[in-house]
Write an enzyme that holds these catalytic residues in place. Structure first.
Site, PDB file in Angstrom:
ATOM      1  N   ASP A  12      -3.508 -15.509   5.737  1.00 47.54           N
ATOM      2  CA  ASP A  12      -3.035 -14.596   4.711  1.00 47.54           C
ATOM      3  C   ASP A  12      -1.525 -14.845   4.579  1.00 47.54           C
ATOM      4  O   ASP A  12      -0.927 -15.512   5.431  1.00 47.54           O
ATOM      5  CB  ASP A  12      -3.322 -13.152   5.143  1.00 47.54           C
ATOM      6  CG  ASP A  12      -2.740 -12.126   4.194  1.00 47.54           C
ATOM      7  OD1 ASP A  12      -2.944 -12.266   2.970  1.00 47.54           O
ATOM      8  OD2 ASP A  12      -2.058 -11.199   4.675  1.00 47.54           O
ATOM      9  N   ASP A  14       1.093 -12.306   2.631  1.00 40.19           N
ATOM     10  CA  ASP A  14       1.930 -11.101   2.574  1.00 40.19           C
ATOM     11  C   ASP A  14       1.755 -10.257   3.838  1.00 40.19           C
ATOM     12  O   ASP A  14       0.656  -9.838   4.176  1.00 40.19           O
ATOM     13  CB  ASP A  14       1.580 -10.276   1.341  1.00 40.19           C
ATOM     14  CG  ASP A  14       1.906 -11.016   0.058  1.00 40.19           C
ATOM     15  OD1 ASP A  14       3.097 -11.274  -0.182  1.00 40.19           O
ATOM     16  OD2 ASP A  14       0.978 -11.355  -0.702  1.00 40.19           O
TER      17      ASP A  14
END
Length: 227
Positions: A12, A14
Site C-alpha cells: 500500500d 498512503d
C-alpha cells in the site's frame, strides 16, 4: 507464531510508504470546517483504502455536506496539489523496498490512489518508486471494480507479475483496517503497520502487527534476511 513463505510483496502507499494520511486528515478537515463540521479520526479510519469517489461519498454522507462527490473532490484536489509534493517516506520503508529489489523479490504497488494523485505524492521520491516494476492505482485502473475492503486491487496487482503468483505466495503491507480486510479476502498474508491512534482491537485480522516497518524481519516470511 509461524508464517507461510512468500515470493512476492505488495505495498500500500498512503500511510505505509508515505505520510500522506496526515495530509489527508488536514485537507478533509479544511473542507469540513467551511461547513462547521469536524472530520474525525474515526471517520478517517472508515474511509482509508476506499477509492476516491467512494471516500468522497462517505465523507459527504457522514458529515452531511452540501456538496456533490465531484465538488468535494475538486475542492480537496486543490488543497492536495499544494500539500502532497511535501510528503515524506516513513521509517524503514526505503530500506525494505531496496532490500527486496536487490534480492530479486517481486514487488508491486497496490494503492487506492488515482494515478494523478500518485504523481503528486511521488514527485520527490521517483527513484524509490521506480524500483516498483508494477503499479496499480485503484482509483484509475478499470480492472479494480471495488475499493478496499474488497480484494479486487490485490488480485489485479498480483496478476501483473509475469510469474502470476498465487495469493498464498503474496505478502501485503498495509496500514488500514480496510486494507487488511482486502488482503485477507484475497487470501494473502498481511503485515499491518497501523496509525498509533488506531484501537488495537481493530487489528486482529492482520497476520502480523508492527509499530513500524523498521521492525520487520524478512526471514519470518522466507524472504532474504537483512545483512
Amino acid at each position: 507464531m509461524t508464517f507461510r513463505k512468500v515470493s512476492h510483496v505488495l505495498f500500500d502507499m498512503d500511510g505505509l510508504i508515505l505520510n500522506t494520511e496526515d495530509l489527508y486528515m488536514v485537507g478533509f478537515q479544511d473542507v469540513a470546517s467551511r461547513y462547521g463540521k469536524v472530520f474525525t479520526f474515526e471517520l478517517k479510519t472508515k474511509i482509508m483504502g476506499q477509492q476516491s469517489k467512494e471516500f468522497a461519498g462517505t465523507i459527504i454522507n457522514e458529515l452531511d455536506l452540501p456538496l456533490t462527490v465531484e465538488e468535494f473532490l475538486a475542492e480537496t484536489r486543490a488543497i492536495f496539489e499544494k500539500s502532497f509534493p511535501d510528503c515524506k517516506i516513513l521509517p524503514g520503508v526505503e530500506k525494505l523496498i531496496r532490500h527486496l529489489h536487490e534480492n530479486n523479490i517481486g514487488i508491486g504497488l497496490a494503492t487506492s490512489s488515482s494515478k494523478e494523485s500518485y504523481e503528486l505524492k511521488a514527485v520527490h521520491h521517483q527513484e524509490l518508486f521506480d524500483l516498483f516494476p508494477y503499479k496499480t492505482w485503484g482509483s484509475s485502473d478499470p480492472d479494480v471494480k471495488r475499493g478496499k475492503p474488497f480484494p479486487d486491487i490485490f488480485f489485479v496487482a498480483a496478476n501483473k507479475f509475469p510469474e502470476k503468483p498465487s495469493p498464498d505466495q503474496c505478502l501485503v503491507f498495509e496500514d488500514s483496517v480496510n486494507g487488511v480486510k482486502a488482503a485477507r479476502a484475497a487470501g494473502m498474508q498481511v503485515v499491518m503497520v497501523p496509525d498509533p491512534r488506531l484501537d488495537r482491537s481493530l487489528t486482529t485480522e492482520a497476520t502480523l502487527v508492527l509499530d513500524s516497518v523498521e521492525d520487520f524481519k524478512p526471514e519470518l516470511f522466507g524472504l532474504p534476511p537483512y545483512k
